[in-house]
Design a protein around this motif. Sequence first.
Motif, PDB file in Angstrom:
ATOM      1  N   HIS A  64      42.043 -22.691 -26.404  1.00  0.00           N
ATOM      2  CA  HIS A  64      41.610 -21.610 -27.056  1.00  0.00           C
ATOM      3  C   HIS A  64      40.831 -20.718 -25.762  1.00  0.00           C
ATOM      4  O   HIS A  64      40.972 -19.675 -25.578  1.00  0.00           O
ATOM      5  N   ILE A 112      49.147 -24.302 -27.368  1.00  0.00           N
ATOM      6  CA  ILE A 112      48.329 -24.045 -28.645  1.00  0.00           C
ATOM      7  C   ILE A 112      48.823 -24.891 -29.904  1.00  0.00           C
ATOM      8  O   ILE A 112      49.833 -25.347 -30.045  1.00  0.00           O
ATOM      9  N   HIS A 114      49.195 -25.000 -32.980  1.00  0.00           N
ATOM     10  CA  HIS A 114      50.236 -24.677 -33.876  1.00  0.00           C
ATOM     11  C   HIS A 114      51.577 -24.593 -33.228  1.00  0.00           C
ATOM     12  O   HIS A 114      52.589 -24.556 -34.097  1.00  0.00           O
ATOM     13  N   ASP A 133      41.055 -23.908 -37.640  1.00  0.00           N
ATOM     14  CA  ASP A 133      41.653 -22.675 -37.171  1.00  0.00           C
ATOM     15  C   ASP A 133      42.335 -22.096 -38.140  1.00  0.00           C
ATOM     16  O   ASP A 133      43.173 -22.901 -38.926  1.00  0.00           O
ATOM     17  N   HIS A 135      44.913 -19.941 -38.682  1.00  0.00           N
ATOM     18  CA  HIS A 135      46.455 -19.986 -38.312  1.00  0.00           C
ATOM     19  C   HIS A 135      47.318 -21.176 -38.866  1.00  0.00           C
ATOM     20  O   HIS A 135      48.225 -21.728 -38.297  1.00  0.00           O
ATOM     21  N   SER A 344      50.890 -16.177 -27.994  1.00  0.00           N
ATOM     22  CA  SER A 344      50.128 -16.501 -29.113  1.00  0.00           C
ATOM     23  C   SER A 344      51.054 -17.551 -30.154  1.00  0.00           C
ATOM     24  O   SER A 344      52.177 -17.711 -29.851  1.00  0.00           O
ATOM     25  N   CYS A 345      50.245 -18.035 -31.052  1.00  0.00           N
ATOM     26  CA  CYS A 345      50.696 -18.913 -32.039  1.00  0.00           C
ATOM     27  C   CYS A 345      51.677 -18.366 -32.899  1.00  0.00           C
ATOM     28  O   CYS A 345      52.414 -18.891 -33.754  1.00  0.00           O
ATOM     29  N   CYS A 405      45.962 -19.683 -25.675  1.00  0.00           N
ATOM     30  CA  CYS A 405      45.777 -18.648 -26.611  1.00  0.00           C
ATOM     31  C   CYS A 405      45.595 -17.217 -25.743  1.00  0.00           C
ATOM     32  O   CYS A 405      46.281 -16.224 -26.258  1.00  0.00           O
ATOM     33  N   CYS A 408      45.412 -13.438 -27.012  1.00  0.00           N
ATOM     34  CA  CYS A 408      45.088 -13.376 -28.439  1.00  0.00           C
ATOM     35  C   CYS A 408      43.740 -13.295 -29.029  1.00  0.00           C
ATOM     36  O   CYS A 408      43.553 -12.612 -29.863  1.00  0.00           O
ATOM     37  N   ILE A 409      42.756 -14.359 -27.982  1.00  0.00           N
ATOM     38  CA  ILE A 409      41.564 -14.285 -28.609  1.00  0.00           C
ATOM     39  C   ILE A 409      40.656 -13.804 -27.408  1.00  0.00           C
ATOM     40  O   ILE A 409      39.116 -13.553 -27.691  1.00  0.00           O
ATOM     41  N   ASN A 427      48.456 -11.756 -33.573  1.00  0.00           N
ATOM     42  CA  ASN A 427      48.124 -11.496 -35.099  1.00  0.00           C
ATOM     43  C   ASN A 427      47.056 -10.833 -35.465  1.00  0.00           C
ATOM     44  O   ASN A 427      46.988 -10.511 -36.673  1.00  0.00           O
ATOM     45  N   ARG A 433      38.859  -7.776 -30.538  1.00  0.00           N
ATOM     46  CA  ARG A 433      39.589  -9.024 -30.578  1.00  0.00           C
ATOM     47  C   ARG A 433      40.238  -9.450 -29.229  1.00  0.00           C
ATOM     48  O   ARG A 433      40.002 -10.539 -29.031  1.00  0.00           O
TER      49      ARG A 433
END
Lengths: 469, 197
Positions: A64, A112, A114, A133, A135, A344-345, A405, A408-409, A427, A433
Amino acid sequence: MRLSLFEKIWRAHQVRPPALGAPAVLSIDLHLVHEVTSPQAFAELARRGLKVRRPERTLATLDHATPTSPADAQGRPPFADEACRAQAEKLIENCADHGIELLGFGSGRRGIVHVIAPELGLTQPGMTIVCGDSHTSTHGAFGALAFGIGSSEVAQVLATQCLFRHKPKSLRIELRGRLRPGISAKDLALALIHRFGTDGGTGHVVEFSGEAVRALSMEARMTLCNMAIEMGAPSALIAPDETTFGWIEGRPRAPKGEAFARACARWQQLQSDPEAVFDRELSFDAGTVGHRISFGTDPAQNAGLDEPLPQPEGGKLRRAYEYMGLEPGKPLRDTPIDYVFIGSCTNGRLEDLREAAKVLAGRRIAPGVRMLVVPGSEQVKRAAEEEGLHRIFLAAGGEWREPGCSMCIAMNGDVVPPGKRCVSTSNRNFEGRQGPGARTLLASPAVAAASAVAGCLTDPIALQVEAAA
Amino acid sequence: MSRKAFTRLAAPLIHLPEPDLDTDQIIPARFLTTTRREGLGPFLFYDRRYGTDGTPRPDFPLRPLERHGCAFLLAGHNFGCGSSREHAVWALLEAGVRAVISTRLADIFRGNALRNGLLAIELPPAQVLRLARCAGQEVLIDLLEREMRLPDGERIPFAIDPFARYAMLRGADELDLLLELIPEIERHEREREAEHA
Ligand code: SF4
């Protein structure tokens, strides 16, 4: 029997049924851990003098807040700040103290959460899987009951390998028809969230079934289950089939030989019985879905490229337009963009990168656009480089990064500046975000890549037409 | 890690009607680079309270919280959706929010809240509307009686998961309860492992 897939997994993992108002106790097969939501949980264990009960069922990684720029000459990763570095160091220390396997820097397997558990073959049908998490629903693509948990629950699973759980309701969504050529699972996921709303699945485990699901690759199934949480559903499930078994076979942590055959025989049973009863059932025609791009600040606010954006009925959408710098009545097509994030995941797997590369091959991104391509894991990165995908991204003028990540974050320094528009394959398009004031437009890898080339929102077909003209 | 909640508490009601306020709004991700639970309160709703240049936005209604030190939040539909970060609950509690009331609370958020002694109440729309008319006023929440009392004396009953209520009233702790079950957990694991051998 008339059991749903969810019911079968639940029953196999129920240590104790609900009693006297207490929820059921559920046994957890696999616990995934990362640096951001685990330190407080390990601290709680330390405070109580507890050890991790089943370290062999626990796998940790750094994703992350980790940098996506390469390490310096001394091999040190260039963390955005001391807090990020301290968080990573804390996880390294906690894993060493408790005998937990950490796929960290230099492991060749970092990525990541996932993305790495499935690619190692650790994610298997019929399992219960948790992670701090949301996701975690991604792993449901394999027919595993997987859900996100808070840090207090992370501590509970570390210490006991169990959780108290009220049984969620079940929701089956039958996806009829077939996705049209060029339309991806991301478009489908956005269409479903648009139709059923950000809370359409709250309180439910969603089972995706139907012809359209059977036709999806494992990567696409992961994308679909990944986004279930954006519909409020903490878990999604897809019954395992030959596609699933084929994907798992031969992966480093998957059962081998005889054991694999036995596992497959067991996994075959993981289907909802024909007469299974669900609390709710919905149906959706996947054949009607086109490219979808989010225009607002929640994932349900998405539209086709040529649809006029809806008139605001409430303050929420009005605020979203203001935040995004968009206007109702106009379509999204040709909206100028500044950034493109592919990763991203949701869309950081090899298949996603191939989709993007297909569009970008032989093309260059528009002047003024910055494009980050961030593989979901070190394994994805290696596989992409073996195919030469990185050369396509670099030749197009994009940046080819280390896994994580990332945007994405926006915790690791990869940030979209205020007011800038970013077409993102991630996502969440929530306000801020991707950084304070950042304007996120969620899309598939193909749409993101095409838009990078055009410098404005477009799709791959429009790009071809333009090139031919 | 359940914290003991209040049994009865009177506090001002803050109304945040915006639907789908996600946990990224409650606590933006860039404040999650911490290894502690404490210290998150000042960053609650940070990007809603402050502009990108750091100037306060006077329209964001958290003032009663600053004045009284505690408050109840009457939130819009689907509050707490998105990321599973428990930091959202820690930030709310540290800032003084003691209960969150909505027509719908997102699943992971609701669990995180109750586990930390942040009362999480779901009510039908009509009762949320009724409560909205008391925004800014002091209401009383009685966890023993499972009801709210409005300034005009009206009572609004609410349902709450009995296990969470028990834990909150006693300060009982899920982890302690699970630890007591270790022999049963071990037996279950042995049986399953034998099945799969
Ligand atoms: S890629 Fe984004 S959504 Fe996925 S785990 Fe990382 S931060 Fe969460």
